[in-house]
Design a protein around this motif. Structure first.
Motif, PDB file in Angstrom:
ATOM      1  N   PHE A 266     -58.242  18.331-164.528  1.00  0.00           N
ATOM      2  CA  PHE A 266     -57.490  18.180-163.282  1.00  0.00           C
ATOM      3  C   PHE A 266     -56.300  19.117-163.164  1.00  0.00           C
ATOM      4  CE2 PHE A 266     -59.987  14.317-163.640  1.00  0.00           C
ATOM      5  CZ  PHE A 266     -60.693  14.460-162.458  1.00  0.00           C
TER       6      PHE A 266
ATOM      7  N   LEU B 256     -52.468   9.166-160.322  1.00  0.00           N
ATOM      8  CA  LEU B 256     -51.645  10.368-160.150  1.00  0.00           C
ATOM      9  C   LEU B 256     -50.198  10.006-159.843  1.00  0.00           C
ATOM     10  CD1 LEU B 256     -53.881  12.891-158.164  1.00  0.00           C
ATOM     11  CD2 LEU B 256     -53.406  12.849-160.593  1.00  0.00           C
ATOM     12  N   GLU B 257     -49.993   8.846-159.262  1.00  0.00           N
ATOM     13  CA  GLU B 257     -48.618   8.420-158.998  1.00  0.00           C
ATOM     14  C   GLU B 257     -47.892   8.073-160.289  1.00  0.00           C
ATOM     15  OE1 GLU B 257     -48.814   5.279-156.112  1.00  0.00           O
ATOM     16  OE2 GLU B 257     -49.669   6.633-154.613  1.00  0.00           O
ATOM     17  N   ARG B 258     -48.644   7.702-161.306  1.00  0.00           N
ATOM     18  CA  ARG B 258     -48.034   7.376-162.609  1.00  0.00           C
ATOM     19  C   ARG B 258     -48.193   8.505-163.613  1.00  0.00           C
ATOM     20  NH1 ARG B 258     -50.696   1.710-163.782  1.00  0.00           N
ATOM     21  NH2 ARG B 258     -49.532   1.853-165.714  1.00  0.00           N
ATOM     22  N   GLY B 259     -49.015   9.472-163.275  1.00  0.00           N
ATOM     23  CA  GLY B 259     -49.187  10.631-164.163  1.00  0.00           C
ATOM     24  C   GLY B 259     -50.436  10.502-165.001  1.00  0.00           C
ATOM     25  N   LEU B 260     -51.244  11.537-164.963  1.00  0.00           N
ATOM     26  CA  LEU B 260     -52.506  11.525-165.704  1.00  0.00           C
ATOM     27  C   LEU B 260     -52.266  11.580-167.208  1.00  0.00           C
ATOM     28  CD1 LEU B 260     -55.220  11.310-164.386  1.00  0.00           C
ATOM     29  CD2 LEU B 260     -55.480  13.762-164.524  1.00  0.00           C
ATOM     30  N   LEU B 261     -51.137  12.181-167.587  1.00  0.00           N
ATOM     31  CA  LEU B 261     -50.835  12.329-169.010  1.00  0.00           C
ATOM     32  C   LEU B 261     -50.589  10.976-169.682  1.00  0.00           C
ATOM     33  CD1 LEU B 261     -50.397  14.533-171.177  1.00  0.00           C
ATOM     34  CD2 LEU B 261     -47.986  14.504-170.599  1.00  0.00           C
TER      35      LEU B 261
END
Lengths: 268, 303
Positions: A100, A260-265
Motif C-alpha cells: 500500500f 488507514l485512520e489508525r495507520g497500517l503500520l
C-alpha cells in the motif's frame, strides 16, 4: 486497473505456494483425509443398506453424493481461506505496507485475490476429483456442465466469506485470525453438505435458507439424483452470493479505510 | 518549487492524542532532509502520512506540485521507502521479493534494473536465500535495494542504517549521497545516529510532541546550543570537582577525566579561573556543541 500490478499480487502468492508446506497440505492432505474418512463411511453405509442406494454412472448414489459433497466443500473452504490467509501472511511478515506504499490500488489488491481464488478452485477441484476417482472410481465431471454453474456459485461464496474475514483482520488484526479457518466450519452444519435442509431443526433451517451454500449443495445432490439442473436453486444461490459479495466488498473497503485512520503500520 | 510540501499536517488519534500537530515543511529537489525527534515525537506518524498509509486529520501533502490524495497512484510510482519496522515476505527469497515488487512498480527494463540493484547492494550471494533467514543488517540492505527499484524521485527512509555494521552503514551513506548527486533524488531520513544526520543531511526538521520545533541546517542547530564540553585530566581532581560544584557548573567524571559544560562565551574566563584557583591539568580537550547536544537539550527542556 493495471494488470501488471495484479500479476504482482498473484506472483507473490505463487512464489509462496511453491515452498510453503502448509499451503500444499491444504491442497493435498486435507482433501485426501476428508475423502478417505467420509468416502469410507458412505461406502460402509451403502454396504449395510444396498437397497437404499442405486447406482449412478457406476457409483452408488450415496457414495457419489457424499464424495461430491466433500469435493465441493473442500473447494469452498480452500477458496474462502485464501483471502484472509494471504492477508494474515503479510501481517505475520510485517510486509503489508510494501503493497500500500506502492502505486497498487485497493481494487487491484482485491482483483489479485479474485484471481488467486480462481487458481485455487482449479487446483483443489483437480486434486480432489482425482483422489475421488482413485479411491472410489467416482467421476464427478460426468455431470459435465451441470456442475460447473454450482462451482462458480461456490467461488462467489468463497469470495464473500473471504472478504468478510479479511475485513475483520484489517480492522482488528491477528486477534481475529481464528476466523480465517473457523468461519467456514461454523457455516458447514447449515450448508446441507451431506444431508437435505429438511432434516435440520426449524431454527437451523431458517439460518440455512439465508446461506447460498445450502442451495448449492442441495442443487448438486439434485443433479446427481435426477440428472436435472434445478435452475431455481442455482439462481437463488448466485443471487444471495452476489448480494453478500457486494456487502462483503463494501465491508472490506470500509474496514480498510478505518484502518488507514489508525495507520497500517500499527496493524498486527 | 519544492518537490514535496506539507502544509498544516495534523493527526489526531481517537483517544484525543495529537500525534502530529499542525506541521508544515518542504523538501527541495536533491535535498537530504533529516527528520529528528525523540521516540513518540511523531516522526513515523509523519512518514506514514507521507506514504499514504495513515489518513491525516487535516492538512495537505503535495508531491511534485500535485495533491497526494488526488494523484496517489502517479505519485507513488516515483516515491519509495525503507523502514526497519517493515519487512518483506519471509518465505520468499531475496530475488523473488525484488521480482514481485518490481511488478508492483511497473518497472519497464525490469531485468536490467534488478541486475543493477543487485550489483549496487552486493546481493548476488543472497539472491536465493529466504528473506526470513537473513541477518538484521542483510534485511536492511535488501530493504534499501527494494526502495531503489523504481528510480524514486523521493525516498523516505526510516532508520536506514540501524543494525548495519559501521562499514556497511558508511557504504549506504555514500550510496545515498551518490544517488542525490547523480539522479537528484530527494531524501527524507529519520535516524537516531546524530553524527550520521550531521554528515549527510542538508537540513533538519526537529519534531517533539508532534510539534515542529526547528527547521534548519544541522550546523545552525548545533550552534544554537551555547554550551561547550571541556574535558580535563586534572592533577587534583577533587579540587576541580569542588570548584565545579561551588561554581554551579554541570560536570561529570569519567575515570580520571572530568568533563565540564561551559558556555562557549565563558571558556576563556573558566580557564582563567582554574589558573587563578591553582587547579592544574595535564590534558584538555574542548568539544564544540553538536547536533546531539541540541537533541538532548531540546528533549529535556521543551515539553
Amino acid at each position: 486497473m493495471n494488470p501488471t500490478r495484479i500479476y504482482a499480487i498473484i506472483l507473490r502468492f505463487l512464489y509462496l505456494l511453491r515452498k510453503n508446506l502448509d499451503r500444499w497440505a491444504e491442497v493435498f492432505v486435507f482433501p485426501l483425509v476428508n475423502l478417505m474418512l467420509w468416502g469410507m463411511t458412505s461406502t460402509f453405509f451403502t454396504s449395510i443398506a444396498p437397497a437404499q442406494s442405486h447406482a449412478v454412472f457406476g457409483s452408488p448414489v450415496f457414495v457419489l453424493a457424499t464424495v461430491t459433497g466433500i469435493i465441493f466443500w473442500e473447494i469452498l473452504y480452500r477458496v474462502q481461506m485464501e483471502i484472509p490467509m494471504d492477508t494474515l501472511e503479510e501481517l505475520w511478515n510485517k510486509s503489508l505496507l510494501n503493497f500500500f506504499c506502492s502505486p497498487l490500488r485497493f481494487s487491484e489488491w482485491i482483483a489479485g485475490f479474485l484471481c488467486l481464488g480462481l487458481i485455487k478452485i482449479t487446483i483443489t477441484a483437480a486434486v480432489a476429483s482425482s483422489f475421488a476417482f482413485l479411491l472410489y472410481q467416482v467421476k464427478i465431471f460426468v455431470y459435465g456442465f451441470y456442475l460447473i454453474p454450482f462451482l462458480l456459485s461456490l467461488l462467489l461464496c468463497g469470495w464473500w466469506l473471504g472478504f468478510f474475514v479479511a475485513g475483520l483482520i484489517l480492522r482488528y488484526g491477528t486477534s481475529f485470525q481464528a476466523f480465517a479457518w473457523t468461519l467456514g466450519v461454523i457455516l458447514a452444519p447449515f450448508s446441507a453438505i451431506y444431508y437435505p435442509v429438511s432434516i435440520l431443526p426449524h431454527w437451523a433451517q431458517a439460518i440455512s435458507r439465508l446461506l447460498p451454500t445450502s442451495y448449492i449443495f442441495e442443487g448438486m445432490r439434485g443433479v446427481i439424483q435426477t440428472g436435472q439442473l434445478d435452475w431455481t436453486k442455482l439462481a437463488t444461490s448466485v443471487s444471495i452470493s452476489f448480494v453478500y459479495l457486494v456487502f462483503a466488498t463494501l465491508f472490506l473497503k470500509m474496514n480498510f479505510k478505518k484502518r488507514l485512520e489508525r495507520g497500517l503500520l500499527s496493524l498486527e | 518549487m519544492p518537490i514535496l510540501s506539507i502544509s498544516n499536517l495534523t493527526k489526531k488519534f481517537p483517544a484525543r492524542f495529537v500525534a502530529v500537530d499542525n506541521i508544515s515543511f518542504c523538501l527541495n529537489e536533491g535535498e537530504i532532509l533529516g527528520l529528528l525527534g525523540p521516540n513518540g515525537a511523531g516522526k513515523t506518524t509523519t512518514l506514514q502520512m507521507l506514504l499514504g498509509v495513515l489518513t491525516p486529520t487535516s492538512g495537505e501533502i503535495n508531491y511534485f506540485g500535485k495533491n497526494f490524495f488526488n494523484s496517489r497512484e502517479e505519485i507513488l510510482e516515483q516515491v519509495n521507502f525503507s523502514s526497519t519496522y517493515v519487512g518483506l515476505p519471509e518465505l520468499l527469497t531475496v530475488k523473488e521479493n525484488l521480482t514481485f515488487i518490481s511488478y508492483l512498480y511497473k518497472i519497464s527494463d525490469r531485468k536490467k534494473r534488478l541486475e543493477k540493484i543487485i550489483d549496487i547492494f552486493n546481493l548476488t550471494e543472497l539472491l536465493n536465500v529466504k528473506f526470513g533467514r537473513l541477518s538484521a543488517g542483510q534485511k536492511t540492505r535488501v530493504g534499501l535495494a527494494k526502495a531503489m527499484l523504481n528510480f524514486p524521485r523521493v525516498l523516505l527512509l526510516d532508520e536506514p542504517t540501524a543494525s548495519l555494521d559501521p562499514d556497511v552503514a558508511q557504504y549506504i551513506r555514500e550510496f545515498l549521497e551518490t544517488q542525490r548527486q547523480e539522479f537528484n533524488v530527494s531524501i527524507i531520513i529519520t535516524s537516531h545516529n546524530m553524527s550520521e544526520v550531521e554528515e549527510i543531511c542538508d537540513r533538519v526538521i526537529f519534531i517533539n510532541h508532534g510539534k515542529l520545533i526547528a527547521d534548519d541546517t544541522p550546523q545552525n542547530l548545533a550552534r544554537s546550543i551555547e554550551v561547550a564540553h571541556i574535558t580535563l585530566l586534572a592533577y587534583n581532581p577533587t579540587g576541580l570537582l569542588s570548584y565545579c560544584a561551588q561554581s554551579n557548573l554541570p560536570h561529570h567524571a569519567d575515570g580520571k577525566y572530568i568533563t565540564v559544560d561551559v558556555s562557549e562565551k565563558s571558556i576563556a574566563q573558566f580557564l582563567q579561573s582554574l589558573a587563578e584557583t591553582g587547579i592544574a591539568y595535564s590534558e584538555i580537550s574542548i568539544a564544540k556543541p553538536s547536533l546531539e547536544d541540541y537533541f538532548l537539550q531540546t528533549v529535556q527542556t521543551k515539553p
